[in-house]
Design a protein around this motif. Structure first.
Motif, short mmCIF file in Angstrom:
data_model
loop_
_atom_site.label_atom_id
_atom_site.label_comp_id
_atom_site.label_asym_id
_atom_site.label_seq_id
_atom_site.Cartn_x
_atom_site.Cartn_y
_atom_site.Cartn_z
N THR A 184 -12.52 -14.57 24.06
CA THR A 184 -11.27 -14.42 24.81
C THR A 184 -10.08 -14.31 23.87
OG1 THR A 184 -11.05 -16.83 25.05
CG2 THR A 184 -12.16 -15.64 26.82
N TRP A 185 -10.20 -14.75 22.64
CA TRP A 185 -9.12 -14.52 21.66
C TRP A 185 -9.58 -13.59 20.55
CZ3 TRP A 185 -10.63 -19.72 22.58
CH2 TRP A 185 -11.49 -20.29 21.62
N GLY A 186 -10.66 -12.85 20.78
CA GLY A 186 -11.08 -11.79 19.86
C GLY A 186 -11.86 -12.25 18.66
N ASN A 187 -12.46 -13.44 18.71
CA ASN A 187 -13.23 -13.94 17.58
C ASN A 187 -14.72 -13.88 17.92
OD1 ASN A 187 -14.16 -15.15 15.27
ND2 ASN A 187 -13.53 -17.23 15.83
N THR B 112 -9.41 -28.18 22.33
CA THR B 112 -8.99 -28.60 23.67
C THR B 112 -8.74 -27.37 24.53
OG1 THR B 112 -6.64 -28.66 23.07
CG2 THR B 112 -7.94 -30.68 22.72
N LEU B 113 -8.64 -27.59 25.83
CA LEU B 113 -8.35 -26.49 26.75
C LEU B 113 -6.97 -25.90 26.45
CD1 LEU B 113 -8.94 -24.70 29.16
CD2 LEU B 113 -8.20 -26.57 30.65
N LYS B 114 -6.01 -26.75 26.15
CA LYS B 114 -4.66 -26.26 25.84
C LYS B 114 -4.67 -25.35 24.63
CE LYS B 114 0.02 -27.87 24.74
NZ LYS B 114 0.88 -29.06 24.51
N ALA B 115 -5.39 -25.75 23.58
CA ALA B 115 -5.46 -24.93 22.37
C ALA B 115 -6.18 -23.61 22.64
CB ALA B 115 -6.17 -25.70 21.26
N ALA B 116 -7.23 -23.64 23.46
CA ALA B 116 -7.97 -22.42 23.80
C ALA B 116 -7.08 -21.45 24.56
CB ALA B 116 -9.21 -22.77 24.62
N LEU B 117 -6.28 -21.97 25.49
CA LEU B 117 -5.36 -21.11 26.25
C LEU B 117 -4.31 -20.49 25.34
CD1 LEU B 117 -4.84 -23.29 29.45
CD2 LEU B 117 -6.00 -21.07 29.33
N GLU B 118 -3.78 -21.27 24.41
CA GLU B 118 -2.78 -20.74 23.49
C GLU B 118 -3.37 -19.63 22.61
OE1 GLU B 118 -1.37 -24.12 21.39
OE2 GLU B 118 -0.03 -24.81 23.00
N LEU B 119 -4.60 -19.84 22.14
CA LEU B 119 -5.25 -18.83 21.32
C LEU B 119 -5.46 -17.54 22.10
CD1 LEU B 119 -7.89 -21.00 19.43
CD2 LEU B 119 -6.16 -19.57 18.34
N ALA B 120 -5.98 -17.68 23.32
CA ALA B 120 -6.29 -16.49 24.12
C ALA B 120 -5.03 -15.74 24.54
CB ALA B 120 -7.10 -16.89 25.34
N LEU B 121 -4.01 -16.47 24.98
CA LEU B 121 -2.79 -15.82 25.42
C LEU B 121 -2.01 -15.20 24.26
CD1 LEU B 121 -1.52 -18.34 28.13
CD2 LEU B 121 -2.80 -16.22 28.45
N GLY B 122 -2.31 -15.65 23.05
CA GLY B 122 -1.64 -15.09 21.89
C GLY B 122 -2.38 -13.96 21.22
N ALA C 139 -7.73 -17.71 33.69
CA ALA C 139 -8.89 -18.11 34.48
C ALA C 139 -10.18 -17.92 33.69
CB ALA C 139 -8.94 -17.31 35.78
N ALA C 140 -10.26 -16.82 32.94
CA ALA C 140 -11.46 -16.57 32.14
C ALA C 140 -11.62 -17.63 31.05
CB ALA C 140 -11.38 -15.18 31.51
N VAL C 141 -10.51 -18.03 30.43
CA VAL C 141 -10.58 -19.07 29.38
C VAL C 141 -11.02 -20.40 29.99
CG1 VAL C 141 -9.23 -20.42 27.74
CG2 VAL C 141 -8.89 -17.96 27.90
N MET C 142 -10.45 -20.74 31.13
CA MET C 142 -10.81 -22.01 31.77
C MET C 142 -12.28 -22.03 32.16
SD MET C 142 -7.41 -22.37 34.13
CE MET C 142 -8.28 -23.43 35.27
#
Length: 434
Positions: free
Chosen positions: A222-225, A49-59, A144-147
């Motif tokens: 965006t989360w380094g993977n 989900t978008l929420k999970a993607a944001l959490e991964l990237a911001l972390g 913004a990049a993740v979205m």
């Protein structure tokens, strides 16, 4: 003489404020930093989900981690700004003969005047505020990049499904054309055209598959993977965010991270200019010591004060530089405000245009194109239309659906741009965040 040097040296160390500050800083963990981001995080092999993607990237985003390290480093400058000058210990021996020798032992302590230490601390704190604003701006940029990347994946998934359904339609058309050729109702050229059209759609299928793979990698980066593991992006690409009034967005612009950063940079430059002003005031050096005269057989106390005379060097160049850099920061603040206002207006217009275009496509173009294609296909099977008419209707339908997806992508990118400009002050994307 050694007995006299040792107590004075110990006193210089124990009563030195900067030494005490160093000890305190070490005991309080001056070298501790905030929790390191877990670089190269791997998402679970499940729908994302978008929420999970944001959490991964911001972390785990490396750039955000670097901004956090910079903030940690700037915190240390505040500690350094608060330390006082170290004392100096000196000795002087006159005459090499012991009977007539004179030994002088002296402790010199510089004393800062003019509020230098307070000005340094204030400048360091303003630097910390600017670094914190940099961190917030980078966080908004990553969001913004993740979205953008997430909705690119959603669009690529929809485009692949569209092309795969088009392949099935093309196969049906080829089969229908083959049957009519076998029945002798149409020329074999019609079957050839159908197979060429099917091959063209298959090429588009390969392209859509490649685009989806690229979009997935861009999102996971965006989360380094470097190797995405998630099954698919889960969300509704057809739901565009609500469109606030431009005046409301301009009101929120005052709290935009980039604008706050530019405003804090002006404050930092002003604080640095104040540091240079305080350096125009000379410091005083107080000297205490003892003098041993072996010929007289007695000790003499020494007290002295040293004050530089600011005749030539009044720090005028450094002060002028600091003032001009402050003026530059003010100009950059105005330029940033103008730039962000323009970017916000453009993104708002793009989102507005995308919403209007999507409404037109949903209500008029797509239903009409689908109806025309269904009628042409049925008429071809009944022998009422030529295959060229079927191909034309099919091409029109695919173009309309592709335009629909492109418009949706543009709308989501415009919303992400508003998110980037406004940062946490934006609520534009809340309507589409799962």
């Amino acid at each position: 003489m050694r007995r006299r040097l040792l107590p004075l040296g110990l006193a210089a160390l124990l009563f030195n404020p900067s030494f005490a500050q160093t000890v305190d800083a070490g005991s309080n963990g001056a070298y501790e930093t905030r929790g390191a981001h877990a670089l190269r995080a791997a998402e679970p092999a499940a729908p994302l989900t978008l929420k999970a993607a944001l959490e991964l990237a911001l972390g785990a985003n490396p750039e955000l981690s670097a901004a956090g390290r910079e903030l940690d480093a700037v915190e240390a400058t505040i500690t350094q700004a608060g330390v006082r000058p170290n004392p100096q210990i000196s000795t002087l021996i006159e005459d090499t003969r012991k009977s007539t020798r004179t030994t002088t032992l002296q402790l010199n302590q510089p004393i800062e005047l003019g509020g230098k230490r307070a000005a340094r601390i204030d400048a360091a704190e303003r630097g910390r505020d600017a670094a914190s604003a940099d961190f917030d701006a980078k966080r908004a940029e990553i969001r913004a990049a993740v979205m953008t990347a997430f909705f690119d994946v959603l669009t690529a998934q929809e485009r692949l499904r569209l092309v795969q359904s088009s392949v099935l339609l093309a196969q049906r058309a080829t089969i229908a054309a083959s049957r009519r050729v076998t029945a002798g109702k149409v020329s074999p050229v019609e079957e050839t055209k159908a197979r060429v059209a099917e091959a063209g759609v298959r090429v588009e299928s390969f392209q859509a598959t490649s685009e989806l793979s690229t979009a997935r990698k861009r999102l996971a980066a965006t989360w380094g993977n470097p190797s995405p593991r998630f099954e698919r992006a889960e969300g509704s690409v057809e739901t565009l965010p609500t469109l606030p009034a431009l005046g409301e967005l301009n009101t929120r612009l005052a709290n935009a991270p980039s604008l706050v950063r530019a405003r804090l940079e002006v404050n930092r430059r002003q604080a640095l200019a104040q540091v240079e002003r305080t350096r125009r005031i000379p410091d005083v050096t107080v000297s205490l010591g003892t003098k041993r005269n072996e010929e007289l057989g007695r000790n003499q106390a020494i007290f002295g004060i040293s004050i530089p005379i600011p005749v030539f060097d009044r720090n005028q160049g450094n002060l002028l530089e600091a003032l001009r850099r402050t003026d530059k920061a003010r100009d950059e603040l105005i330029a940033t405000e103008v730039r962000l206002s323009g970017e916000l207006a453009q993104a708002h217009e793009r989102l507005n245009a995308a919403r209007q275009e999507v409404d037109t496509l949903q209500n008029d173009i797509l239903p009409g194109a689908q109806s025309a294609y269904d009628a042409a296909t049925k008429g071809f099977e009944l022998g009422k239309f030529s295959f060229l008419e079927v191909l034309d209707a099919q091409r029109t339908l695919l173009q309309a659906k592709s335009q629909y997806l492109r418009t949706l992508t543009e709308g989501h990118r415009a919303a992400a741009e508003i998110e980037r400009v406004l940062g946490n002050a934006s609520s534009v994307t809340l309507a589409v965040t799962p």
